[in-house]
Scaffold this motif. Structure first.
Motif, PDB file in Angstrom:
ATOM      1  N   GLN A  40      69.081  49.881  66.841  1.00  0.00           N
ATOM      2  CA  GLN A  40      67.777  49.971  66.627  1.00  0.00           C
ATOM      3  C   GLN A  40      67.458  49.359  65.107  1.00  0.00           C
ATOM      4  O   GLN A  40      68.296  50.065  64.372  1.00  0.00           O
ATOM      5  N   GLN A  41      66.855  48.262  64.981  1.00  0.00           N
ATOM      6  CA  GLN A  41      66.511  47.750  63.839  1.00  0.00           C
ATOM      7  C   GLN A  41      65.368  48.577  63.185  1.00  0.00           C
ATOM      8  O   GLN A  41      64.146  48.821  63.842  1.00  0.00           O
ATOM      9  N   VAL A  42      65.515  49.001  61.916  1.00  0.00           N
ATOM     10  CA  VAL A  42      64.719  50.094  61.281  1.00  0.00           C
ATOM     11  C   VAL A  42      63.937  49.036  60.150  1.00  0.00           C
ATOM     12  O   VAL A  42      62.957  49.734  59.526  1.00  0.00           O
ATOM     13  N   SER A  43      64.411  48.054  59.475  1.00  0.00           N
ATOM     14  CA  SER A  43      63.751  47.265  58.314  1.00  0.00           C
ATOM     15  C   SER A  43      64.497  46.068  58.387  1.00  0.00           C
ATOM     16  O   SER A  43      65.272  45.596  59.581  1.00  0.00           O
ATOM     17  N   GLU A  44      64.219  45.209  57.688  1.00  0.00           N
ATOM     18  CA  GLU A  44      64.776  43.669  57.657  1.00  0.00           C
ATOM     19  C   GLU A  44      66.168  43.742  57.641  1.00  0.00           C
ATOM     20  O   GLU A  44      66.979  42.888  58.265  1.00  0.00           O
ATOM     21  N   ASN A  45      66.927  44.706  56.926  1.00  0.00           N
ATOM     22  CA  ASN A  45      68.282  44.527  56.957  1.00  0.00           C
ATOM     23  C   ASN A  45      69.176  45.795  57.047  1.00  0.00           C
ATOM     24  O   ASN A  45      70.248  45.929  56.685  1.00  0.00           O
ATOM     25  N   CYS A  46      68.222  46.933  57.627  1.00  0.00           N
ATOM     26  CA  CYS A  46      68.891  48.304  58.195  1.00  0.00           C
ATOM     27  C   CYS A  46      68.719  48.373  59.604  1.00  0.00           C
ATOM     28  O   CYS A  46      67.950  48.107  60.176  1.00  0.00           O
ATOM     29  N   PHE A  47      70.118  48.950  60.046  1.00  0.00           N
ATOM     30  CA  PHE A  47      70.020  49.273  61.216  1.00  0.00           C
ATOM     31  C   PHE A  47      70.555  50.792  61.737  1.00  0.00           C
ATOM     32  O   PHE A  47      71.127  51.228  60.858  1.00  0.00           O
ATOM     33  N   ALA A  48      70.275  51.242  62.873  1.00  0.00           N
ATOM     34  CA  ALA A  48      70.770  52.409  63.216  1.00  0.00           C
ATOM     35  C   ALA A  48      71.560  52.384  64.544  1.00  0.00           C
ATOM     36  O   ALA A  48      71.080  51.497  65.416  1.00  0.00           O
ATOM     37  N   VAL A  49      72.428  53.013  64.947  1.00  0.00           N
ATOM     38  CA  VAL A  49      73.089  53.390  66.190  1.00  0.00           C
ATOM     39  C   VAL A  49      72.638  54.701  66.526  1.00  0.00           C
ATOM     40  O   VAL A  49      73.005  55.753  65.657  1.00  0.00           O
ATOM     41  N   LEU A  50      72.219  54.935  67.812  1.00  0.00           N
ATOM     42  CA  LEU A  50      71.692  56.571  67.998  1.00  0.00           C
ATOM     43  C   LEU A  50      72.311  56.915  69.280  1.00  0.00           C
ATOM     44  O   LEU A  50      72.546  55.985  70.256  1.00  0.00           O
ATOM     45  N   ASN A  51      73.043  58.101  69.320  1.00  0.00           N
ATOM     46  CA  ASN A  51      73.308  58.761  70.355  1.00  0.00           C
ATOM     47  C   ASN A  51      72.143  59.516  70.978  1.00  0.00           C
ATOM     48  O   ASN A  51      71.700  60.584  70.474  1.00  0.00           O
ATOM     49  N   GLU A  52      71.514  59.134  72.043  1.00  0.00           N
ATOM     50  CA  GLU A  52      70.494  59.456  72.914  1.00  0.00           C
ATOM     51  C   GLU A  52      70.414  60.817  73.357  1.00  0.00           C
ATOM     52  O   GLU A  52      69.388  61.540  73.711  1.00  0.00           O
ATOM     53  N   GLN A  53      71.485  61.308  73.821  1.00  0.00           N
ATOM     54  CA  GLN A  53      71.735  62.532  74.254  1.00  0.00           C
ATOM     55  C   GLN A  53      71.091  63.618  73.156  1.00  0.00           C
ATOM     56  O   GLN A  53      70.569  64.564  73.871  1.00  0.00           O
ATOM     57  N   ASN A  54      71.564  63.621  71.980  1.00  0.00           N
ATOM     58  CA  ASN A  54      71.108  64.264  71.089  1.00  0.00           C
ATOM     59  C   ASN A  54      71.396  65.785  71.268  1.00  0.00           C
ATOM     60  O   ASN A  54      70.757  66.636  70.898  1.00  0.00           O
ATOM     61  N   LEU A  55      72.612  66.029  71.394  1.00  0.00           N
ATOM     62  CA  LEU A  55      73.487  67.374  71.471  1.00  0.00           C
ATOM     63  C   LEU A  55      74.521  67.357  70.363  1.00  0.00           C
ATOM     64  O   LEU A  55      74.561  66.517  69.674  1.00  0.00           O
ATOM     65  N   VAL A  56      75.257  68.488  70.468  1.00  0.00           N
ATOM     66  CA  VAL A  56      76.321  68.585  69.389  1.00  0.00           C
ATOM     67  C   VAL A  56      77.224  67.365  69.293  1.00  0.00           C
ATOM     68  O   VAL A  56      77.468  66.898  70.371  1.00  0.00           O
ATOM     69  N   CYS A  57      77.652  66.996  68.201  1.00  0.00           N
ATOM     70  CA  CYS A  57      78.634  65.605  68.038  1.00  0.00           C
ATOM     71  C   CYS A  57      77.822  64.496  68.250  1.00  0.00           C
ATOM     72  O   CYS A  57      78.207  63.406  68.126  1.00  0.00           O
ATOM     73  N   ASP A  58      76.422  64.480  69.123  1.00  0.00           N
ATOM     74  CA  ASP A  58      76.029  63.293  68.931  1.00  0.00           C
ATOM     75  C   ASP A  58      75.062  62.967  67.909  1.00  0.00           C
ATOM     76  O   ASP A  58      74.100  62.686  67.545  1.00  0.00           O
ATOM     77  N   ALA A  59      76.006  62.225  66.675  1.00  0.00           N
ATOM     78  CA  ALA A  59      75.564  61.926  65.441  1.00  0.00           C
ATOM     79  C   ALA A  59      75.110  60.444  65.392  1.00  0.00           C
ATOM     80  O   ALA A  59      75.558  59.652  66.264  1.00  0.00           O
ATOM     81  N   ASN A  60      74.185  59.932  64.458  1.00  0.00           N
ATOM     82  CA  ASN A  60      73.781  58.880  64.389  1.00  0.00           C
ATOM     83  C   ASN A  60      74.522  58.009  63.299  1.00  0.00           C
ATOM     84  O   ASN A  60      75.176  58.733  62.419  1.00  0.00           O
ATOM     85  N   SER A  61      74.474  56.685  63.580  1.00  0.00           N
ATOM     86  CA  SER A  61      75.104  56.033  62.091  1.00  0.00           C
ATOM     87  C   SER A  61      74.272  54.785  61.606  1.00  0.00           C
ATOM     88  O   SER A  61      73.362  54.655  62.411  1.00  0.00           O
ATOM     89  N   GLY A  62      74.481  54.347  60.545  1.00  0.00           N
ATOM     90  CA  GLY A  62      73.654  53.340  60.250  1.00  0.00           C
ATOM     91  C   GLY A  62      74.251  52.017  59.531  1.00  0.00           C
ATOM     92  O   GLY A  62      75.659  52.152  59.437  1.00  0.00           O
ATOM     93  N   LEU A  63      73.836  51.266  59.469  1.00  0.00           N
ATOM     94  CA  LEU A  63      74.187  49.741  58.903  1.00  0.00           C
ATOM     95  C   LEU A  63      73.181  49.093  57.886  1.00  0.00           C
ATOM     96  O   LEU A  63      72.269  48.940  58.290  1.00  0.00           O
ATOM     97  N   ILE A  64      73.672  48.865  56.666  1.00  0.00           N
ATOM     98  CA  ILE A  64      73.060  48.210  55.862  1.00  0.00           C
ATOM     99  C   ILE A  64      73.805  46.645  55.733  1.00  0.00           C
ATOM    100  O   ILE A  64      74.902  46.513  55.482  1.00  0.00           O
ATOM    101  N   ASN A  65      73.003  45.738  56.339  1.00  0.00           N
ATOM    102  CA  ASN A  65      73.516  44.239  56.486  1.00  0.00           C
ATOM    103  C   ASN A  65      73.610  43.507  55.485  1.00  0.00           C
ATOM    104  O   ASN A  65      72.822  42.284  55.531  1.00  0.00           O
ATOM    105  N   LEU A  66      73.816  43.791  54.361  1.00  0.00           N
ATOM    106  CA  LEU A  66      73.999  43.195  53.029  1.00  0.00           C
ATOM    107  C   LEU A  66      75.122  43.489  52.451  1.00  0.00           C
ATOM    108  O   LEU A  66      75.873  44.428  52.469  1.00  0.00           O
TER     109      LEU A  66
END
Length: 361
Positions: A40-66
């Motif tokens: 998911q793109q969240v701003s011009e240069n920031c993105f997120a990868v989301l684990n949609e099940q949302n239980l234990v260990c289903d952590a999110n990650s981010g990317l700053i594309n700069l």
């Protein structure tokens, strides 16, 4: 989330079971069916990868594309880490120059080894605590134990909650091959990156959920990567720190006025995510105080306290952890007092059964 449930079992018995019994299920790698992950793109240069099940260990990650790329948190196992790279690869051309670990729990650092040669940045306590908190051998032992007949019977008898969480994790995760890779750059209170003229502020806020908690603020993009300071649409779990500190840090995030917050777990949100977390913690603390005054144990209180408007969140029986955390404060115990993780999972299981809700962690 740290997984050290096997420590609570009799190691001699486990060793006997491990050597006398062969696994009676198919291999972990062939059994795992990875649940959906979304870019998911969240701003011009920031993105997120989301684990949609949302239980234990289903952590999110981010990317700053700069600035050569900055990845924030590296997933719970190598298959999820590689899938994250595949998704981020849609918007950035190569491996990132930098990785940030928001705290020391395994589900946020176990993909570090994939980013060979990258600068890995974290608070100094993260580097200090990872060898203990994020030792993958504990989780690997738990998962394998759940596959061995005698060990599984021991777990079922002694720690049914630990067995249940192991069986849940087996559906989505393969912890084989993880090699703990520590941060290469550490900081104290704050650390600033200049990415092609865009400032990125690493702000130490622990202990809150964990001792090494760090949030990442990108003011120009009005984005905060909150790590596990914020759980969204799932019940939070806090291993260290105090209610007072957690509430204070949620107020800090709100004061930064981000348009977007990427939580450690759950869907992307705005400041309403921090406000809902704050309301949940205040509600649980107040209800826990009432039950504590009545002489109820934390487990009894957890079975009695109504989930309120938060019953629709994932894993609502994690309520027990937050009640026990409040009780520790009422008993004036240290904010970093150790937890018996197996007993925590047993209690979460007991709360779910008492309330007649699905068993999920």
């Amino acid at each position: 989330m740290a997984m050290r449930a096997m420590e609570s079992l009799n190691t001699a018995s486990l060793g006997y079971a491990e050597h006398r019994t062969q696994p009676d299920a198919i291999s972990q790698a062939s059994r795992v069916l990875m649940k959906p992950m979304k870019l998911q793109q969240v701003s011009e240069n920031c993105f997120a990868v989301l684990n949609e099940q949302n239980l234990v260990c289903d952590a999110n990650s981010g990317l700053i594309n700069l600035g050569g790329g900055v990845v924030i948190d590296t997933q719970s196992d190598l298959p999820h880490g590689r899938k994250m790279i595949e998704l981020f690869g849609k918007v950035w051309p190569g491996m990132p120059k930098r990785v940030i670990n928001t705290h020391e729990d395994g589900d946020h650092v176990w993909g570090n080894q994939i980013f060979e040669g990258a600068e890995i940045i974290a608070h100094r306590k993260v580097k200090e605590l990872m060898p203990h908190v994020a030792d993958p051998k504990e989780t690997q032992q738990l998962i394998k134990g759940a596959d061995r007949f005698l060990t599984r019977m021991l777990l079922k008898a002694l720690h049914p909650g630990a067995l249940a969480v192991a069986q849940q994790l087996q559906q989505d995760y393969d912890f084989d091959g993880i090699r703990l890779v520590l941060p290469t750059t550490v900081f104290e209170e704050r650390h600033m990156l200049d990415l092609d003229g865009t400032e990125v502020h690493l702000i130490y806020v622990g202990p809150c959920h964990q001792i090494g908690d760090t949030i990442i603020h990108v003011p120009k993009e009005k984005v905060v990567f909150a790590g596990d300071v914020i759980f969204r649409e799932c019940t939070p779990m806090g291993w260290n720190g105090s209610y007072e500190k957690w509430l204070k840090i949620l107020d800090l995030i709100i004061s930064l006025a981000p348009d977007v917050i990427v939580p450690g777990h759950g869907p992307v949100c705005g400041i309403e995510g921090a406000m809902e977390m704050k309301a949940y913690l205040e509600y649980v603390r107040e209800e826990s105080k009432r039950c504590f005054g009545q002489g109820l144990s934390a487990l009894e209180a957890s079975k009695k306290i109504d989930f309120g408007p938060y019953g629709g969140w994932k894993a609502p029986a994690r309520l027990y952890m937050n009640v026990e955390r409040a009780y520790r404060e009422f008993r004036h115990e240290a904010a970093d007092a150790p937890w018996d993780h197996a007993k925590v999972f047993d209690a979460v299981l007991a709360v779910a059964k008492a309330k007649g809700i699905p068993i999920e962690f």
